[in-house]
Design a protein around this motif. Structure first.
Motif, PDB file in Angstrom:
ATOM      1  N   PRO A 121     -66.108  -6.844 -24.793  1.00  0.00           N
ATOM      2  CA  PRO A 121     -67.008  -7.867 -25.278  1.00  0.00           C
ATOM      3  C   PRO A 121     -66.998  -9.191 -24.306  1.00  0.00           C
ATOM      4  O   PRO A 121     -67.901  -9.822 -23.813  1.00  0.00           O
ATOM      5  N   GLY A 122     -65.583  -9.689 -24.210  1.00  0.00           N
ATOM      6  CA  GLY A 122     -65.461 -10.754 -23.201  1.00  0.00           C
ATOM      7  C   GLY A 122     -64.607 -10.261 -22.100  1.00  0.00           C
ATOM      8  O   GLY A 122     -63.576  -9.528 -22.454  1.00  0.00           O
ATOM      9  N   SER A 123     -64.404 -11.178 -20.966  1.00  0.00           N
ATOM     10  CA  SER A 123     -63.493 -10.460 -19.880  1.00  0.00           C
ATOM     11  C   SER A 123     -62.896 -11.607 -19.280  1.00  0.00           C
ATOM     12  O   SER A 123     -63.533 -12.704 -19.124  1.00  0.00           O
ATOM     13  N   LEU A 124     -61.669 -11.492 -18.904  1.00  0.00           N
ATOM     14  CA  LEU A 124     -61.054 -12.798 -18.020  1.00  0.00           C
ATOM     15  C   LEU A 124     -61.717 -12.878 -16.579  1.00  0.00           C
ATOM     16  O   LEU A 124     -61.810 -14.035 -16.067  1.00  0.00           O
ATOM     17  N   ILE A 125     -62.130 -11.612 -16.137  1.00  0.00           N
ATOM     18  CA  ILE A 125     -62.962 -11.832 -14.594  1.00  0.00           C
ATOM     19  C   ILE A 125     -63.884 -10.673 -14.823  1.00  0.00           C
ATOM     20  O   ILE A 125     -64.027  -9.673 -15.391  1.00  0.00           O
ATOM     21  N   GLU A 126     -65.132 -10.907 -14.273  1.00  0.00           N
ATOM     22  CA  GLU A 126     -66.089 -10.143 -13.890  1.00  0.00           C
ATOM     23  C   GLU A 126     -65.916  -9.353 -12.812  1.00  0.00           C
ATOM     24  O   GLU A 126     -65.501  -9.704 -11.672  1.00  0.00           O
ATOM     25  N   THR A 127     -65.955  -7.872 -12.934  1.00  0.00           N
ATOM     26  CA  THR A 127     -65.649  -7.014 -11.925  1.00  0.00           C
ATOM     27  C   THR A 127     -66.507  -5.779 -11.638  1.00  0.00           C
ATOM     28  O   THR A 127     -67.203  -5.732 -12.776  1.00  0.00           O
ATOM     29  N   ASP A 128     -66.624  -5.229 -10.644  1.00  0.00           N
ATOM     30  CA  ASP A 128     -67.439  -3.934 -10.521  1.00  0.00           C
ATOM     31  C   ASP A 128     -66.835  -2.792 -10.822  1.00  0.00           C
ATOM     32  O   ASP A 128     -65.629  -2.157 -10.186  1.00  0.00           O
ATOM     33  N   ARG A 129     -67.048  -2.266 -11.800  1.00  0.00           N
ATOM     34  CA  ARG A 129     -66.401  -0.906 -12.415  1.00  0.00           C
ATOM     35  C   ARG A 129     -66.634   0.315 -11.449  1.00  0.00           C
ATOM     36  O   ARG A 129     -65.784   1.101 -11.252  1.00  0.00           O
ATOM     37  N   ASN A 130     -67.893   0.295 -10.731  1.00  0.00           N
ATOM     38  CA  ASN A 130     -68.180   1.365 -10.041  1.00  0.00           C
ATOM     39  C   ASN A 130     -67.260   1.392  -8.590  1.00  0.00           C
ATOM     40  O   ASN A 130     -66.631   2.363  -8.344  1.00  0.00           O
ATOM     41  N   GLN A 131     -66.829   0.160  -8.257  1.00  0.00           N
ATOM     42  CA  GLN A 131     -66.015   0.226  -7.023  1.00  0.00           C
ATOM     43  C   GLN A 131     -64.619   0.566  -7.410  1.00  0.00           C
ATOM     44  O   GLN A 131     -63.842   0.996  -6.444  1.00  0.00           O
ATOM     45  N   GLU A 132     -64.279   0.011  -8.672  1.00  0.00           N
ATOM     46  CA  GLU A 132     -62.860   0.347  -8.907  1.00  0.00           C
ATOM     47  C   GLU A 132     -62.767   2.023  -9.169  1.00  0.00           C
ATOM     48  O   GLU A 132     -61.767   2.598  -8.757  1.00  0.00           O
ATOM     49  N   TYR A 133     -63.811   2.553  -9.718  1.00  0.00           N
ATOM     50  CA  TYR A 133     -63.773   3.981  -9.828  1.00  0.00           C
ATOM     51  C   TYR A 133     -63.772   4.758  -8.511  1.00  0.00           C
ATOM     52  O   TYR A 133     -62.944   5.542  -8.281  1.00  0.00           O
ATOM     53  N   LEU A 134     -64.609   4.054  -7.545  1.00  0.00           N
ATOM     54  CA  LEU A 134     -64.513   4.557  -6.063  1.00  0.00           C
ATOM     55  C   LEU A 134     -63.313   4.382  -5.361  1.00  0.00           C
ATOM     56  O   LEU A 134     -62.856   5.107  -4.661  1.00  0.00           O
ATOM     57  N   ALA A 135     -62.526   3.257  -5.909  1.00  0.00           N
ATOM     58  CA  ALA A 135     -61.119   3.222  -5.348  1.00  0.00           C
ATOM     59  C   ALA A 135     -60.196   4.299  -5.566  1.00  0.00           C
ATOM     60  O   ALA A 135     -59.479   4.939  -4.783  1.00  0.00           O
ATOM     61  N   PHE A 136     -60.224   4.578  -6.863  1.00  0.00           N
ATOM     62  CA  PHE A 136     -59.547   5.920  -7.449  1.00  0.00           C
ATOM     63  C   PHE A 136     -59.844   7.089  -6.717  1.00  0.00           C
ATOM     64  O   PHE A 136     -59.030   7.920  -6.239  1.00  0.00           O
ATOM     65  N   GLU A 137     -61.146   7.088  -6.452  1.00  0.00           N
ATOM     66  CA  GLU A 137     -61.442   8.405  -5.782  1.00  0.00           C
ATOM     67  C   GLU A 137     -61.046   8.243  -4.270  1.00  0.00           C
ATOM     68  O   GLU A 137     -60.720   9.652  -3.553  1.00  0.00           O
ATOM     69  N   SER A 138     -61.116   7.272  -3.969  1.00  0.00           N
ATOM     70  CA  SER A 138     -60.651   7.234  -2.461  1.00  0.00           C
ATOM     71  C   SER A 138     -59.079   7.326  -2.104  1.00  0.00           C
ATOM     72  O   SER A 138     -58.746   7.706  -0.975  1.00  0.00           O
ATOM     73  N   PHE A 139     -58.332   6.943  -2.972  1.00  0.00           N
ATOM     74  CA  PHE A 139     -56.909   7.087  -2.722  1.00  0.00           C
ATOM     75  C   PHE A 139     -55.888   8.271  -3.606  1.00  0.00           C
ATOM     76  O   PHE A 139     -54.770   8.281  -3.310  1.00  0.00           O
ATOM     77  N   HIS A 140     -56.620   8.630  -4.688  1.00  0.00           N
ATOM     78  CA  HIS A 140     -55.936   9.603  -5.355  1.00  0.00           C
ATOM     79  C   HIS A 140     -55.251  10.823  -4.735  1.00  0.00           C
ATOM     80  O   HIS A 140     -53.967  11.362  -5.090  1.00  0.00           O
ATOM     81  N   ASP A 141     -55.603  11.021  -3.565  1.00  0.00           N
ATOM     82  CA  ASP A 141     -55.076  12.372  -2.875  1.00  0.00           C
ATOM     83  C   ASP A 141     -54.422  11.915  -1.819  1.00  0.00           C
ATOM     84  O   ASP A 141     -53.707  12.804  -1.036  1.00  0.00           O
ATOM     85  N   ARG A 142     -53.769  10.434  -1.802  1.00  0.00           N
ATOM     86  CA  ARG A 142     -53.145  10.221  -0.699  1.00  0.00           C
ATOM     87  C   ARG A 142     -51.975   9.271  -1.096  1.00  0.00           C
ATOM     88  O   ARG A 142     -50.989   9.092  -0.097  1.00  0.00           O
ATOM     89  N   LEU A 143     -52.184   8.781  -2.215  1.00  0.00           N
ATOM     90  CA  LEU A 143     -51.354   7.772  -2.550  1.00  0.00           C
ATOM     91  C   LEU A 143     -50.984   8.069  -4.289  1.00  0.00           C
ATOM     92  O   LEU A 143     -51.702   8.638  -4.856  1.00  0.00           O
TER      93      LEU A 143
END
Length: 341
Positions: free
Chosen positions: A56-78
């Motif tokens: 409901p409240g957050s310390l920082i406003e962030t982009d969940r789509n970019q966070e998810y795509l970061a996992f997609e980008s690196f899960h197979d190499r790191l």
């Protein structure tokens, strides 16, 4: 309907089979997402998972789509968890969320613990800075993250970053903050050189944001919620910030001597470390830290969201970063006076 029942309804629908959610529990901490561990049980067996849902409240406003795509980008190499599903509109869970596979057997060190890695500090440090260098070495254009993250011009990285976090402080501060504003003015007076390359910036790469097995192996790099494209020295400066030093003056991040850490990063990234640029990004990161703690204090006081993480961040951590900022600013201004005119 309980959260477990909502998860069951969602996973049963998207997987096309009956799913039972078991062992659902909240993981304490976290500033920008609610985090839960659970297992999804089907006729094929159990799958250990993690749910990250907007609070409901957050310390920082962030982009969940970019966070998810970061996992997609690196899960197979790191060592990065494999992403499973994301819903920007919330679907059955009503608030935006994503699900990823759970990494078992790991622990995260508190930044406020003395010598948390013990005899394995060096081994973990070598992995820690090598992984960060590998992130910086990746071509963003070839990653799924490129679908959502905009690439700034090399000479604009500093201004985009500084404008953003200065704006956060201006919007959320509840009392005068002369130290951080003095640092912001100093950073604007002496911008860094253009980024040598535009690369993925994790955004919160530090001790405490990875899991290790207690025997010298990093198992998972977590907390990609501030991921973006920019100058890779931004990440390096944050990882080196004294706030994450575990009170060890002769080491960075409680792991390695500074020069060794930089050498490992350089080898893995293929990039150079311009000390003047790194000094700018180091001072900037202390400003960014204060912006985060400023938002935490406002959310705790006025937002009706009483997570203890917000209270501690807005009090102790903010005061500690004020000290770091003041010391860094004195050094920064001293270097300016020493430069030939």
């Amino acid at each position: 309907m309980s959260l477990a029942e909502r998860l069951e309804a969602y996973l049963s629908r998207v997987w096309g089979e009956a799913v039972t959610v078991v062992d659902l529990s909240r993981i304490p901490g976290g500033a920008s997402r609610e985090t839960y561990r659970f297992s999804a049980r089907t006729a094929k067996g159990e799958r250990p998972l993690i749910l990250r849902r907007d609070p409901p409240g957050s310390l920082i406003e962030t982009d969940r789509n970019q966070e998810y795509l970061a996992f997609e980008s690196f899960h197979d190499r790191l060592p990065v968890p494999r992403p499973v599903a994301m819903e920007a509109e919330g679907a059955e869970l009503e608030r935006p969320f994503f699900i990823m596979e759970r990494v078992e057997g790991g622990a995260a060190a508190s930044p406020f613990t003395v010598a948390p890695y013990g005899e394995h500090a060096r081994t973990i440090g070598e992995q820690f800075f090598s992984i960060l260098g590998t992130i910086a070495a990746a071509d963003p254009a070839a990653l799924p993250l490129a679908k959502a993250a905009d690439a700034p011009a090399p000479d604009a990285c500093w201004k985009i970053a500084l404008d953003h976090w200065a704006g956060v402080i201006e919007a959320d501060q509840q009392h005068p903050q002369p130290i951080v504003w003095a640092a912001i003015r100093a950073l604007r007076r002496r911008p860094p050189p253009p980024a040598q390359a535009i690369r993925v910036v994790h955004g919160d790469y530090r001790t405490g944001n990875f899991l290790h097995d207690g025997a010298g192996k990093i198992l998972a790099i977590l907390d990609w919620e501030m991921v973006h494209l920019g100058d890779p020295l931004e990440d390096l400066g944050w990882a080196l910030d004294p706030l994450w030093g575990h009170y060890e003056a002769d080491k960075v991040a409680g792991m390695l001597p500074r020069e060794e850490a930089l050498a490992i990063w350089k080898r893995a990234s293929g990039l150079e470390v311009d000390e003047a640029a790194l000094a700018w990004w180091s001072l900037f990161n202390a400003v960014k830290g204060q912006a985060i703690w400023t938002s935490a204090a406002k959310e705790y006081r006025d937002g009706g969201f009483k997570d203890p993480v917000l209270a501690i961040s807005g009090w102790y951590t903010a005061r500690r970063h004020d000290e770091i900022l003041a010391e860094a600013l004195l050094k920064w201004e001293g270097q300016a006076l020493e430069r030939p005119r």
